[in-house]
Motif scaffolding. Sequence first.
Motif, mmCIF file in Angstrom:
data_model
loop_
_atom_site.group_PDB
_atom_site.id
_atom_site.type_symbol
_atom_site.label_atom_id
_atom_site.label_comp_id
_atom_site.label_asym_id
_atom_site.label_seq_id
_atom_site.Cartn_x
_atom_site.Cartn_y
_atom_site.Cartn_z
ATOM 1 N N LYS A 158 0.819 -1.210 0.000
ATOM 2 C CA LYS A 158 0.000 0.000 0.000
ATOM 3 C C LYS A 158 0.853 1.261 0.000
ATOM 4 N N GLU A 159 2.144 1.156 0.477
ATOM 5 C CA GLU A 159 3.036 2.314 0.556
ATOM 6 C C GLU A 159 4.193 2.125 -0.420
ATOM 7 N N LEU A 160 4.801 3.272 -0.770
ATOM 8 C CA LEU A 160 5.987 3.203 -1.630
ATOM 9 C C LEU A 160 7.144 2.517 -0.870
ATOM 10 N N PRO A 161 7.867 1.601 -1.527
ATOM 11 C CA PRO A 161 8.994 0.911 -0.864
ATOM 12 C C PRO A 161 10.244 1.790 -0.805
ATOM 13 N N LEU A 162 10.109 2.938 -0.147
ATOM 14 C CA LEU A 162 11.240 3.887 -0.081
ATOM 15 C C LEU A 162 12.402 3.360 0.765
ATOM 16 N N GLU A 163 12.115 2.421 1.687
ATOM 17 C CA GLU A 163 13.196 1.943 2.552
ATOM 18 C C GLU A 163 14.288 1.233 1.758
ATOM 19 N N ASP A 164 13.923 0.588 0.648
ATOM 20 C CA ASP A 164 14.948 -0.078 -0.172
ATOM 21 C C ASP A 164 15.889 0.951 -0.797
ATOM 22 N N VAL A 165 15.311 2.055 -1.281
ATOM 23 C CA VAL A 165 16.136 3.111 -1.874
ATOM 24 C C VAL A 165 16.991 3.795 -0.797
ATOM 25 N N ASP A 166 16.396 4.029 0.381
ATOM 26 C CA ASP A 166 17.155 4.655 1.478
ATOM 27 C C ASP A 166 18.329 3.775 1.908
ATOM 28 N N GLN A 167 18.097 2.487 1.952
ATOM 29 C CA GLN A 167 19.176 1.567 2.339
ATOM 30 C C GLN A 167 20.317 1.617 1.321
ATOM 31 N N ALA A 168 19.944 1.707 0.020
ATOM 32 C CA ALA A 168 20.979 1.809 -1.003
ATOM 33 C C ALA A 168 21.750 3.114 -0.859
ATOM 34 N N LEU A 169 21.047 4.232 -0.562
ATOM 35 C CA LEU A 169 21.731 5.515 -0.376
ATOM 36 C C LEU A 169 22.659 5.502 0.842
ATOM 37 N N LEU A 183 25.661 5.835 -8.683
ATOM 38 C CA LEU A 183 24.685 5.160 -7.826
ATOM 39 C C LEU A 183 23.821 6.163 -7.077
ATOM 40 N N ARG A 184 24.462 7.202 -6.543
ATOM 41 C CA ARG A 184 23.696 8.223 -5.812
ATOM 42 C C ARG A 184 22.690 8.901 -6.758
ATOM 43 N N SER A 185 23.146 9.244 -7.949
ATOM 44 C CA SER A 185 22.265 9.918 -8.913
ATOM 45 C C SER A 185 21.096 9.027 -9.312
ATOM 46 N N TYR A 186 21.369 7.741 -9.563
ATOM 47 C CA TYR A 186 20.320 6.813 -9.948
ATOM 48 C C TYR A 186 19.293 6.641 -8.827
ATOM 49 N N CYS A 187 19.796 6.520 -7.586
ATOM 50 C CA CYS A 187 18.891 6.311 -6.444
ATOM 51 C C CYS A 187 17.985 7.534 -6.243
ATOM 52 N N GLU A 188 18.546 8.748 -6.359
ATOM 53 C CA GLU A 188 17.731 9.953 -6.182
ATOM 54 C C GLU A 188 16.717 10.089 -7.309
ATOM 55 N N ASN A 189 17.143 9.761 -8.530
ATOM 56 C CA ASN A 189 16.225 9.801 -9.673
ATOM 57 C C ASN A 189 15.122 8.768 -9.499
ATOM 58 N N LEU A 190 15.502 7.570 -8.968
ATOM 59 C CA LEU A 190 14.518 6.522 -8.744
ATOM 60 C C LEU A 190 13.467 6.972 -7.738
ATOM 61 N N ARG A 191 13.924 7.630 -6.692
ATOM 62 C CA ARG A 191 12.966 8.100 -5.684
ATOM 63 C C ARG A 191 11.971 9.109 -6.307
ATOM 64 N N ASP A 192 12.499 10.018 -7.143
ATOM 65 C CA ASP A 192 11.621 10.993 -7.796
ATOM 66 C C ASP A 192 10.600 10.297 -8.694
ATOM 67 N N LYS A 193 11.064 9.317 -9.423
ATOM 68 C CA LYS A 193 10.155 8.603 -10.325
ATOM 69 C C LYS A 193 9.100 7.822 -9.543
ATOM 70 N N MET A 194 9.485 7.328 -8.361
ATOM 71 C CA MET A 194 8.533 6.599 -7.527
ATOM 72 C C MET A 194 7.434 7.550 -7.045
ATOM 73 N N PHE A 195 7.829 8.762 -6.634
ATOM 74 C CA PHE A 195 6.817 9.728 -6.204
ATOM 75 C C PHE A 195 5.921 10.132 -7.392
ATOM 76 N N LEU A 196 6.542 10.243 -8.599
ATOM 77 C CA LEU A 196 5.770 10.601 -9.790
ATOM 78 C C LEU A 196 4.732 9.531 -10.098
ATOM 79 N N LEU A 197 5.119 8.287 -9.972
ATOM 80 C CA LEU A 197 4.184 7.190 -10.218
ATOM 81 C C LEU A 197 3.063 7.217 -9.190
ATOM 82 N N ALA A 198 3.424 7.531 -7.940
ATOM 83 C CA ALA A 198 2.410 7.555 -6.890
ATOM 84 C C ALA A 198 1.377 8.655 -7.131
ATOM 85 N N ASP A 199 1.825 9.760 -7.790
ATOM 86 C CA ASP A 199 0.897 10.859 -8.058
ATOM 87 C C ASP A 199 0.044 10.600 -9.299
#
Length: 478
Positions: free
Chosen positions: A86-97, A119-135
């Motif tokens: 039900k929630e975005l799996p942000l913890e996986d991205v945070d763990q990678a960061l 890796l840092r750039s990809y992870c931050e971009n991934l997080r943005d895309k995850m929020f975009l999908l959620a919206d």
Amino acid sequence: MNEQKEEKKPERQTLKLKKKLQHFLMRLWIPMLLLVIIVLTVLGWYAVQYNRLSHNVTTTSQFSLDFKKNLDLKMYYFSVGNRLQKELPLEDVDQALKLVESLEGTTSKKESRKALDNLRSYCENLRDKMFLLADTEDYDSRQLQLENNIKILTRLIQDEMHTYIHYETVYLAQMEEILLKSIWGAMAALIIFAVGMILILLREGMRFSKEISAPVSQICENIRAVGNGQFHIEPVQTYDYEMGVLDDGVQTMSRRIEEFIEKEKQEQEQNRLREFQLLQAQINPHFLYNTLDTVVWLIEAGEKKEAMELVEKLSVFFRTFLSRGNDIISLKEELLHISSYLDIQKVRYGDIMDYEITIPESMMEVQIPKMTLQPLVENALYHGIKKIRRKGLIQITGEASEDEVILNVSDNGIGMTRERLEEVRRSMAEGEKCGFGLSAVNERIKLYFGAQYGISIESEEGRGSRMIIRLGRQQKIG
């Protein structure tokens, strides 16, 4: 003589050997210390780099190999509205960061740092895309973003992590090879240095040996002479301070050994004097007078047989006491001596005194100092039994083991108070006069067998006393 010898030693010659040794040690230890510092510094630097790379590889092993598969599945469930996510799996991205942040402080290679930046750039971009999908609410748009954004970025993150691990592993292998070569190089340098030091030591040792061999040989001859009993030895002529000290020590040792031997002779003479004092204490005029008076009284009373027996006992008493001049006699002879003494005393004190001797036959050949028992028996008679109003009993018993012999002289006389017992014990320990020669007997036993042997006393007022004699099987002196 020592003062003259000291005057012959110039200060320059006295310090020469010491200064040579100091200079030699400095030439030996300073290069070795520098070499060790250099080797340890180089090896330490490589070890730090190796540990850093090893830490990086170990840390990246915490990154899940199924990162892409797991995150893609979670995002799919989220995009379709599955109740499992039900929630975005942000913890996986945070763990990678967090993993990237922990590696940035220990990563120094250019290629590896570039991989971390990606890796840092990809992870931050991934997080943005995850929020975009959620919206995004449209289902088809969500699935399109999942395929074109999320899955591509997760693949890039996982590939970049593998790239980082590859670079660090390659660097680790290179560093391990360099470290191994450095270790072998250090070992070779140390071996070469050790061989060089051994050669230097051999050369310097031969030189020092030539300088001191002659005095050492003379000192050895002096020691051999002392061992053969020649205590008057000539001092060694040397200008080396160390050899002079060694020679002084040998001279001092020779004098002390000679003094010790002289002291032993004096102690032997003192021992003879103690025995003479013991003789005086035991064979006192009162005993002889009283015995002879008893003989006269028996003759006058017509008891010639009893008088003859008493004279015979007195003869046995003196014959066993003399013991052909021997200091050490058998227990059998000692018991014959004490029996004759008690038989003589029994004629005078038969109404108040009786005695028993209970010694195993196997102990009869045990060797003890003569006149060991009589002073104890005499103390039991005069200080114990004569002071009671009933007939007393003196008992002599013994037992033996492989190491020691124990004899007991006990009586049922008046005994001693606790204060008197402590006083007697203290007098014996300090060698003061107490009783009929107890201290002299105690000292003789210790002299013959050792300090752990001697006489101990037990007593209880009104119940009697017991004197325990502990003797060794082996004599300390002949």
